[in-house]
Design a protein around this motif. Structure first.
Motif, short mmCIF file in Angstrom:
data_model
loop_
_atom_site.label_atom_id
_atom_site.label_comp_id
_atom_site.label_asym_id
_atom_site.label_seq_id
_atom_site.Cartn_x
_atom_site.Cartn_y
_atom_site.Cartn_z
N ASP A 1 22.14 34.60 27.43
CA ASP A 1 22.75 33.95 26.27
C ASP A 1 23.96 34.71 25.70
OD1 ASP A 1 20.97 31.81 26.33
OD2 ASP A 1 19.47 32.92 25.16
N HIS A 2 24.56 35.59 26.49
CA HIS A 2 25.77 36.31 26.08
C HIS A 2 26.92 35.81 26.96
CE1 HIS A 2 28.48 39.45 24.88
NE2 HIS A 2 28.56 39.92 26.10
N LEU A 3 28.01 35.34 26.33
CA LEU A 3 29.15 34.79 27.07
C LEU A 3 29.87 35.89 27.85
CD1 LEU A 3 30.97 32.32 27.66
CD2 LEU A 3 32.35 33.03 25.69
N LEU A 4 29.94 35.71 29.17
CA LEU A 4 30.66 36.66 30.03
C LEU A 4 32.07 36.18 30.34
CD1 LEU A 4 27.91 37.55 32.68
CD2 LEU A 4 28.53 38.81 30.62
N ILE A 5 32.20 34.92 30.73
CA ILE A 5 33.49 34.38 31.16
C ILE A 5 33.62 32.94 30.69
CG2 ILE A 5 34.73 33.54 33.19
CD1 ILE A 5 34.14 36.01 34.59
N ASN A 6 34.81 32.59 30.23
CA ASN A 6 35.17 31.21 29.92
C ASN A 6 36.61 31.06 30.42
OD1 ASN A 6 35.38 28.64 28.97
ND2 ASN A 6 35.28 29.20 26.79
N THR A 7 36.78 30.51 31.63
CA THR A 7 38.10 30.52 32.26
C THR A 7 38.32 29.25 33.10
OG1 THR A 7 39.61 31.85 33.60
CG2 THR A 7 37.34 31.73 34.34
N LEU A 8 39.54 29.09 33.53
CA LEU A 8 39.92 28.00 34.41
C LEU A 8 40.20 28.59 35.79
CD1 LEU A 8 40.61 24.93 34.41
CD2 LEU A 8 42.99 25.62 34.15
N ILE A 9 39.56 28.04 36.82
CA ILE A 9 39.76 28.49 38.20
C ILE A 9 40.64 27.45 38.90
CG2 ILE A 9 38.65 29.06 40.39
CD1 ILE A 9 37.82 31.01 38.27
N ASP A 10 41.78 27.88 39.39
CA ASP A 10 42.64 27.01 40.19
C ASP A 10 43.33 27.85 41.26
OD1 ASP A 10 44.66 28.36 38.82
OD2 ASP A 10 45.29 26.64 37.65
N LYS A 11 44.22 27.24 42.03
CA LYS A 11 44.79 27.96 43.16
C LYS A 11 45.73 29.09 42.75
CE LYS A 11 48.12 24.30 44.30
NZ LYS A 11 48.46 23.35 45.34
N SER A 12 46.19 29.10 41.52
CA SER A 12 47.05 30.21 41.08
C SER A 12 46.29 31.54 41.04
CB SER A 12 47.66 29.91 39.72
OG SER A 12 46.66 29.87 38.72
N ASP A 13 44.96 31.50 40.94
CA ASP A 13 44.15 32.72 40.93
C ASP A 13 44.06 33.37 42.31
OD1 ASP A 13 43.49 32.37 38.20
OD2 ASP A 13 41.92 30.94 38.77
N PHE A 14 44.48 32.66 43.36
CA PHE A 14 44.30 33.14 44.73
C PHE A 14 45.63 33.43 45.44
CE2 PHE A 14 40.80 30.56 43.37
CZ PHE A 14 39.69 31.24 43.81
N ASN A 15 46.73 33.45 44.70
CA ASN A 15 48.07 33.60 45.28
C ASN A 15 48.25 34.84 46.14
OD1 ASN A 15 49.07 31.22 44.31
ND2 ASN A 15 49.95 32.14 42.47
N LYS A 16 47.59 35.92 45.81
CA LYS A 16 47.80 37.18 46.54
C LYS A 16 47.19 37.16 47.95
CE LYS A 16 43.74 39.57 44.76
NZ LYS A 16 43.24 40.70 44.02
N PHE A 17 46.35 36.17 48.24
CA PHE A 17 45.67 36.15 49.53
C PHE A 17 46.42 35.41 50.63
CE2 PHE A 17 42.24 36.79 46.45
CZ PHE A 17 41.63 37.89 47.01
N GLU A 18 47.44 34.65 50.28
CA GLU A 18 48.12 33.85 51.29
C GLU A 18 49.57 33.64 50.86
OE1 GLU A 18 48.57 32.38 54.74
OE2 GLU A 18 46.52 32.90 54.22
N ASN A 19 50.39 33.20 51.82
CA ASN A 19 51.81 33.00 51.52
C ASN A 19 52.02 31.76 50.65
OD1 ASN A 19 51.59 30.82 53.27
ND2 ASN A 19 52.45 31.92 54.99
N PRO A 20 53.14 31.68 49.93
CA PRO A 20 53.40 30.55 49.03
C PRO A 20 53.45 29.19 49.72
CG PRO A 20 54.89 32.36 48.54
CD PRO A 20 54.16 32.73 49.80
N SER A 21 53.86 29.14 50.97
CA SER A 21 53.93 27.84 51.65
C SER A 21 52.53 27.24 51.84
CB SER A 21 54.65 27.97 52.99
OG SER A 21 53.93 28.79 53.87
N PHE A 22 51.52 28.09 52.06
CA PHE A 22 50.15 27.58 52.16
C PHE A 22 49.70 27.00 50.82
CE2 PHE A 22 45.59 28.25 51.46
CZ PHE A 22 45.07 27.47 52.48
N TRP A 23 49.96 27.72 49.72
CA TRP A 23 49.50 27.27 48.41
C TRP A 23 50.23 26.02 47.93
CZ3 TRP A 23 44.97 28.69 47.69
CH2 TRP A 23 44.53 29.95 48.07
#
Length: 190
Positions: free
Chosen positions: A109-131
Motif C-alpha cells: 500500500d505504498h506508492l512506488l511508481i506512477n509513470t507512463l511507459i512508451d517507446k521514448s523510455d527505450f531509445n538508448k537500446f536501438e537506433n532512431p530509425s527502428f523507433w
C-alpha cells in the motif's frame, strides 16, 4: 400563357434528353473518375490498425505485496504509416497506431511508481530509425519471475513492415527504482 407553358415544357424535355451520358459511353470508368476529379479518392484505401481505440486494463495484487495498475492503450494521434501500391494502381495506406501504458505500482500500500511507459523510455537500446517504425506490442506482468523485492514486467516493440521485434524486461524494486534491460540484442522475425 398557354404558349409559355408549352415552351417551358419543350425546353425542359430537350434539356433532359441531352443529359443521357452519351459523351461518356466510350470512356473507361477510370477516365470518367479522372475527368470529374474523383480518381484520387477511389484509388487510395486507408486503414487504421486497430480501427478504433483499444485498451487493456490490468489491476492485480501479487502475493509478495506488489499491486500493479496498468492501462495499456492505443494513441489515436500517433501512428506508423506504411504505404503500398497494388497492380490496379490502388494505393493502400496502413496507419498502425502506437501504444503506451500508464503504470502505477504499489508495494504494501505504498506508492512506488506512477509513470507512463512508451517507446521514448527505450531509445538508448536501438537506433532512431527502428523507433520511428516501432510499435509497442504488449506490456505484461511476469508473474513467475517476480520476487519478494523485485517486480518484473515484459514488453515488446515490433516494426509492422518486416516484423523485427525487440524485447525488454522492466524491473521495479521495493524502493521504486526502475531498470530496463534488453532481453535479446539480436533481431528475430515472427
Amino acid at each position: 400563357m398557354k404558349n409559355l407553358i408549352i415552351i417551358i415544357f419543350l425546353i425542359y424535355t430537350f434539356s433532359i434528353m441531352n443529359c443521357d451520358g452519351r459523351y461518356r459511353s466510350q470512356k473507361s470508368h477510370q477516365q470518367v473518375l479522372v475527368d470529374n476529379k474523383l480518381f484520387d479518392s477511389f484509388s487510395k484505401q486507408v486503414q487504421y490498425i486497430p480501427e478504433g481505440y483499444s485498451e487493456i486494463v490490468t489491476d492485480t495484487i501479487l502475493n509478495n505485496g506488489y499491486q500493479i495498475k496498468m492501462n495499456y492503450h492505443s494513441i489515436e494521434t500517433d501512428y506508423v504509416l506504411e504505404e503500398n501500391q497494388t497492380l490496379n494502381q490502388i494505393e493502400t495506406a496502413h496507419h498502425y497506431k502506437d501504444f503506451e501504458a500508464h503504470l502505477m505500482v504499489l508495494k504494501d500500500d505504498h506508492l512506488l511508481i506512477n509513470t507512463l511507459i512508451d517507446k521514448s523510455d527505450f531509445n538508448k537500446f536501438e537506433n532512431p530509425s527502428f523507433w520511428k517504425k516501432a510499435i509497442m506490442q504488449f506490456l505484461w506482468v511476469d508473474y513467475a519471475r517476480s520476487e519478494n523485492n523485485t517486480l518484473y514486467l515484459n514488453t515488446s516493440f515490433c516494426t509492422p513492415d518486416n516484423q523485427v521485434c525487440k524485447d525488454f524486461v522492466i524491473k521495479i524494486n521495493e524502493i521504486g527504482n526502475l531498470e530496463i534491460d534488453a532481453i535479446n540484442l539480436d533481431e528475430h522475425i515472427l
